[in-house]
Design an enzyme around this catalytic site. Structure first.
Site, mmCIF file in Angstrom:
data_model
loop_
_atom_site.group_PDB
_atom_site.id
_atom_site.type_symbol
_atom_site.label_atom_id
_atom_site.label_comp_id
_atom_site.label_asym_id
_atom_site.label_seq_id
_atom_site.Cartn_x
_atom_site.Cartn_y
_atom_site.Cartn_z
ATOM 1 N N HIS A 88 0.806 -1.280 0.286
ATOM 2 C CA HIS A 88 -0.190 0.169 0.133
ATOM 3 C C HIS A 88 0.364 1.480 0.088
ATOM 4 C CE1 HIS A 88 0.392 0.879 4.498
ATOM 5 N NE2 HIS A 88 0.332 -0.763 4.584
ATOM 6 N N ASP A 90 -0.081 4.568 1.011
ATOM 7 C CA ASP A 90 -0.614 5.728 1.631
ATOM 8 C C ASP A 90 0.423 5.307 3.055
ATOM 9 O OD1 ASP A 90 -2.188 3.124 2.379
ATOM 10 O OD2 ASP A 90 -3.545 4.042 3.950
ATOM 11 N N ASP A 121 6.468 0.586 6.060
ATOM 12 C CA ASP A 121 5.245 0.674 6.005
ATOM 13 C C ASP A 121 4.188 1.457 5.019
ATOM 14 O OD1 ASP A 121 2.686 -0.519 6.679
ATOM 15 O OD2 ASP A 121 2.967 0.354 8.275
ATOM 16 N N GLU A 152 -4.938 1.401 3.002
ATOM 17 C CA GLU A 152 -4.956 0.192 4.658
ATOM 18 C C GLU A 152 -4.381 1.246 5.867
ATOM 19 O OE1 GLU A 152 -2.479 -2.223 6.835
ATOM 20 O OE2 GLU A 152 -2.067 -0.072 6.120
ATOM 21 N N GLU A 153 -3.909 2.413 6.249
ATOM 22 C CA GLU A 153 -4.306 2.680 7.149
ATOM 23 C C GLU A 153 -5.123 3.275 7.595
ATOM 24 O OE1 GLU A 153 -1.734 2.575 8.821
ATOM 25 O OE2 GLU A 153 0.238 1.580 7.427
ATOM 26 N N HIS A 417 4.169 2.897 11.989
ATOM 27 C CA HIS A 417 3.275 4.171 13.233
ATOM 28 C C HIS A 417 3.966 5.172 13.423
ATOM 29 C CE1 HIS A 417 0.121 1.558 11.903
ATOM 30 N NE2 HIS A 417 0.589 1.435 10.664
#
Length: 444
Positions: A88, A90, A121, A152-153, A417
């Protein structure tokens, strides 16, 4: 190409793929922020450009009421299977950028790692896919479909619709989801279980207007204290989740040393662990509940006033084998029935994502294990993951005959994150090598 040739080809492809990763990191594609909507679109367009530059004959951006995703297809040679490579584009917000050692959207190399938001990520996953495909000069030995998601996030709210409406374009024999975590630097992992996700917002009301705390304190409950008492009922005295009706799964037979867990988590001296059981059980197969945010009067604006209302966002990680929707219902019931002093409680459901159990068995998985072993030089670990990747369950349900593999470019030090997210450069090259070797083995 034999194994040595593939390794050499990937090694030649890694430098340019890392430059592409740095360019992707520079696009602050934070899907949760409305102000970054154009940046998310720009990120998707950059993925399209990179794939066209690679010679992919069929690349397009697709949207089904959500953020832009990219679907690309390299046709399969006659009689060969098709592999879908997922990542992903994003990313999460950065938090306070001043806490980062280097600028979060300027990928920076330090001590064998690449720092920046999205390096691990999951823009690192995109770059690893590119490196694997470049090893074959854009002509992979099997059919390859790339599915690069853009939301996705934020829980992939339109993913289910996207998969249903583009099922023919995504249909594959094998799905490789490069969005999990490795066991440690130098030791690859395949993820065999994932927790699901459910969240809600709970609001507590005790008054129809604010009151002077001196005149009414001691008789009238304020909403913030009442909310704190309610949130405290979510765990027992040991920190185990106290919500009735939640299930738990079975953990892998792995030892997670306490010293390593303390170092990786950054737990402060003197702070104790919560919950009962082995660490891998609590991390991977038991539900967890976290209070993510509270809305009330900011400290800077506080006065001697009893707050009439307060609210919080509560997140539930759902154990493998449970159902996210029923788990959210259990959480809702708990919050509605545990408030003190007769306070009024309103619960607003948020997003849900299903947990997953991903069997690692059969010929395809054996080839994946061989590829990881040859690339990393050690046996891969089969492990659970406490995080959520809802599309695993979606792929399994929509394409029941396909094999789903969940692999990684990141490691426990990647801080996905978090502040100073990073990617180990050696493991990045090995992950790309493993993927290229897998494509070659699936062509046999």
């Amino acid at each position: 190409m034999d194994t040595a040739q593939i390794k050499d080809a990937v090694a030649r492809a890694v430098p340019s793929s890392l430059e592409d990763l740095k360019a992707l990191v520079a696009i602050d594609s934070v899907s949760s922020l409305a102000t970054h909507e154009e940046r998310v679109r720009e990120s998707a367009q950059e993925v399209v450009r990179l794939l066209r530059e690679l010679g992919c004959p069929d690349v397009r951006i697709v949207e089904e009421g959500g953020k832009p995703a990219v679907i690309a297809h390299f046709p399969a040679p006659q009689g060969r299977p098709t592999v879908c490579l997922y990542a992903h584009h994003d990313v999460q917000p950065t938090g306070d950028p001043d806490l980062w050692t280097s600028k979060p959207f300027e990928a920076t190399e330090r001590d064998g790692r690449l720092y920046g938001r999205g390096t691990a990520d999951d823009k690192g996953g995109i770059a690893a896919h590119l490196a694997a495909l470049r090893a074959f000069d854009g002509k992979p030995p099997v059919g390859v479909t790339l599915f690069i998601e853009g939301e996705e996030e934020i829980g992939s709210p339109s993913l289910r619709t996207l998969i249903e409406r583009h099922a023919d374009a995504l249909r594959s024999d094998v799905f490789v989801i490069l969005d999990s975590g490795n066991w440690e630097v130098g030791t690859p992992a395949v993820t065999t279980s994932l927790r699901g996700l459910a969240d809600c917002i709970v609001e507590v009301r005790t008054l129809d207007h604010a009151l002077h705390s001196g005149l009414f304190g001691g008789v009238v409950p304020d909403a913030l204290t009442t909310l704190c008492r309610l949130l405290a009922t979510l765990h027992d005295e040991k920190g185990n989740v106290a919500v009735a009706g939640l299930r738990r799964g079975e953990a892998a037979d792995l030892d997670y040393p306490e010293e390593r867990l303390r170092a990786e988590s950054g737990l402060l001296d003197g702070v104790q662990w919560i919950g009962d059981g082995r660490a891998v059980e609590r991390l991977w197969v038991k539900p967890s509940v976290s209070v993510l945010a509270i809305d009330s009067t900011p400290v800077a604006d506080a006065s001697n006033t009893l707050a009439p209302s307060a609210r919080a966002k509560v997140s539930l990680r759902v154990a493998p084998g449970d159902d996210a929707d029923s788990a959210l219902a259990a959480l809702r019931t708990h919050l509605q029935t545990h408030a003190s002093w007769g306070a009024q409680v309103t619960v607003t459901d948020g997003e849900t994502g299903q947990p997953g159990i991903i069997p690692f068995e059969g010929p395809v998985c054996e080839k994946a294990a061989e590829a990881l072993r040859e690339a990393f030089g050690v046996e891969p670990v089969q492990m659970g993951m406490g995080g959520s990747i809802p599309m695993v369950a979606d792929f399994q349900e929509t394409f029941p005959g396909a094999v789903v593999l969940v692999t990684a470019v990141g490691d426990p030090d990647s801080r996905a994150h978090g502040i100073d997210e990073s990617l180990d450069l050696g493991d990045f090259a090995k992950a790309a090598t493993a993927e290229a070797l897998l494509l070659a083995k699936l062509a046999e």
